[in-house]
Structure formats: C-alpha cells, structure tokens
Scaffold this active site. Sequence first.
Site, PDB file in Angstrom:
ATOM      1  CG  ASP A 155       6.803  -0.805  -6.665  1.00 36.10           C
ATOM      2  OD1 ASP A 155       6.769  -1.643  -7.589  1.00 36.10           O
ATOM      3  OD2 ASP A 155       6.188   0.270  -6.705  1.00 36.10           O
TER       4      ASP A 155
ATOM      5  CG  HIS B 249      10.532   1.792  -7.939  1.00 39.74           C
ATOM      6  ND1 HIS B 249       9.445   2.475  -8.429  1.00 39.74           N
ATOM      7  CD2 HIS B 249      10.349   1.725  -6.585  1.00 39.74           C
ATOM      8  CE1 HIS B 249       8.636   2.798  -7.438  1.00 39.74           C
ATOM      9  NE2 HIS B 249       9.165   2.370  -6.307  1.00 39.74           N
TER      10      HIS B 249
ATOM     11  CG  HIS C  37      11.666   5.046  -3.471  1.00 38.05           C
ATOM     12  ND1 HIS C  37      10.761   5.853  -2.811  1.00 38.05           N
ATOM     13  CD2 HIS C  37      10.954   4.004  -3.951  1.00 38.05           C
ATOM     14  CE1 HIS C  37       9.559   5.323  -2.885  1.00 38.05           C
ATOM     15  NE2 HIS C  37       9.641   4.190  -3.587  1.00 38.05           N
TER      16      HIS C  37
ATOM     17  CG  HIS D 234       5.831  -1.833  -1.412  1.00 39.01           C
ATOM     18  ND1 HIS D 234       4.476  -1.623  -1.397  1.00 39.01           N
ATOM     19  CD2 HIS D 234       6.383  -0.723  -1.986  1.00 39.01           C
ATOM     20  CE1 HIS D 234       4.201  -0.444  -1.936  1.00 39.01           C
ATOM     21  NE2 HIS D 234       5.341   0.118  -2.293  1.00 39.01           N
TER      22      HIS D 234
END
Length: 288
Positions: free
Chosen positions: A111, A162, A166, A256
């Site tokens: 991510d 995503h 964020h 990540h």
Amino acid sequence: MKKDQTPPDRRTALRIAAGLGALATAGLLVTEGTGERTAAPRTAAAGAGGAPGRPAAGAAGAAGRRVQASAYRLQPMTSVPRRTRRIRPPVRENPFLSLPARGRTMVLTFDDGPHPDYTPDMLDILRRYDVPAMFFVCGEMVADYPDLLRRMADDGHVIGNHTWSHPLMPSLRPSRIRGEMGRTSDVVEQLVGQAPLWYRAPFGAWNRHSFEIGAELGMEPLAWTVDTLDWTEPGAGTIVSRVLDGAGPGVVVLSHDAGGDRSQSVAALRNYLPKLLEAGYRMTVPQR
C-alpha cells in the site's frame, strides 16, 4: 373495365406505397416494435460533387434518374466511435479478506506507493523470483512517480486504487469519496491503459458510500488476512515472522512500500519470499 385501367386492388396498393414514401421523405416513419420515430437519412448521389446532405446541382432535372436510396444500408458505420463501459460489480457490505484457495496460493499486497526509495527495490525482488503482487497506489504518489506505475504494469503486477490522498473515508462526504477514488482511477488508466479493478480503503476504514462508489467505478474491495504492521517499524525479523506464521492458502498479506521508512519492509520481503516459495506456496494475483 377497359384493359388499360388499373384494377382497384392495385390502385389501392399504389396509393399506400405513395403514402409511405411521403412519410419517409418527411422523416416520420415509426420503427417497428419501438414506437420511435426514425429520421430519414440524407444522402447525396455518388459522384455528383455536391456537399453531403445537400442536393447536387441539377438534381431538380434528374427526376427521371433512379437512385438507390437504400444503398447506405450496405455501408459500415465507421464514423461511430467505439465506447467501452466498465462492468459494475455488485455493491458489497464487506471487503474480501482472503481469496479462494487454489492449492497453496497466497497474495502479496503493498500500500501507499509508489515511492522512489522503496518501490524499485521491491519490484527488483519480485522480478528476481518471478512472482506477481498487488500494489494499491495513492493517486498523488502516482502523479509524482508515473514511471514506477508503468514499471508495475510492465512487470505484470495488479494495480489497485488506494484513493488520491489517503484520507479517512467515513469522515468524507460522498462527493469527496468519489473524487478521491475516481481521480486515482483516471490517472492510472491514463498511464497504463486500464483503470483499477480493485480498491482498498485507507486505514481499512470502509463505509457504505465507499462500497457503492467503488462498485460504480467498476472495482471490488479487497482487505487482507495477515497484517504485517510494518508501518510501526517493528524490525525486519518481526515482519518475516508474521508473514510466515500467517501463511496459508488464499491468504492476503498486507505490507507497505511508502508512507514512511519502509527499509524494514524491503528487507523482510527479501527474506520471507524465498522461504514461502521453498515451502511450496505460489504467489498469485486475483483475476476478474
């Protein structure tokens, strides 16, 4: 009745034909079974030199010349642009936490990227072992590092959405959620030719609006089975242990490649990936 007179039935048929011809000329024919009016197409005689849709010079004197008015039906409609529509999946109430187990398969996901300091190293490791992964990207990072996104696609990885910046989506109005997700899908499609088919909510914070808007954009929601918690920087050894301990068929691993110092995540991937392969696991990505 004289022999040169038209029989009554034939005269009636001719009157009907003439009436239909007049209606067609006026553009008022009704399409069969639809009730819609169909405008008669404008055509110009071939080789007449007149502008399309405009009678050529001398047309008034060419009344006796027979023109095949239906010739246009034999020509392909090359001027109509081809459009593609994204298939809308069903609106779900919960994200997928794992994928159907097909043998000893697992999915690695990353991510927040792409990031120039960590994503290239992760791509190098994945390429070395010839395994695909999923990268859930943030649009603002893609805008800064488009070449890394192209490399992901070229290496056969699945690119997921995503959001753009964020955010915590349950705190946003639906219009903001649509903007965050739609803008990211657009930039990904512009760069690699296909919009994401999967999305993941930042912080794992899903709500009804995110599910609805994700489906509108043609995406399915994917969460995870194993959270490495690598964003807490627990050490590469701890990350490795969490992945190996949680390994299993259909498991989705969350790590990540951006959002902070991800050097531990890179080192952990370099360690646990060959061990998973040696244990008989096969890394895969979902198909839609």
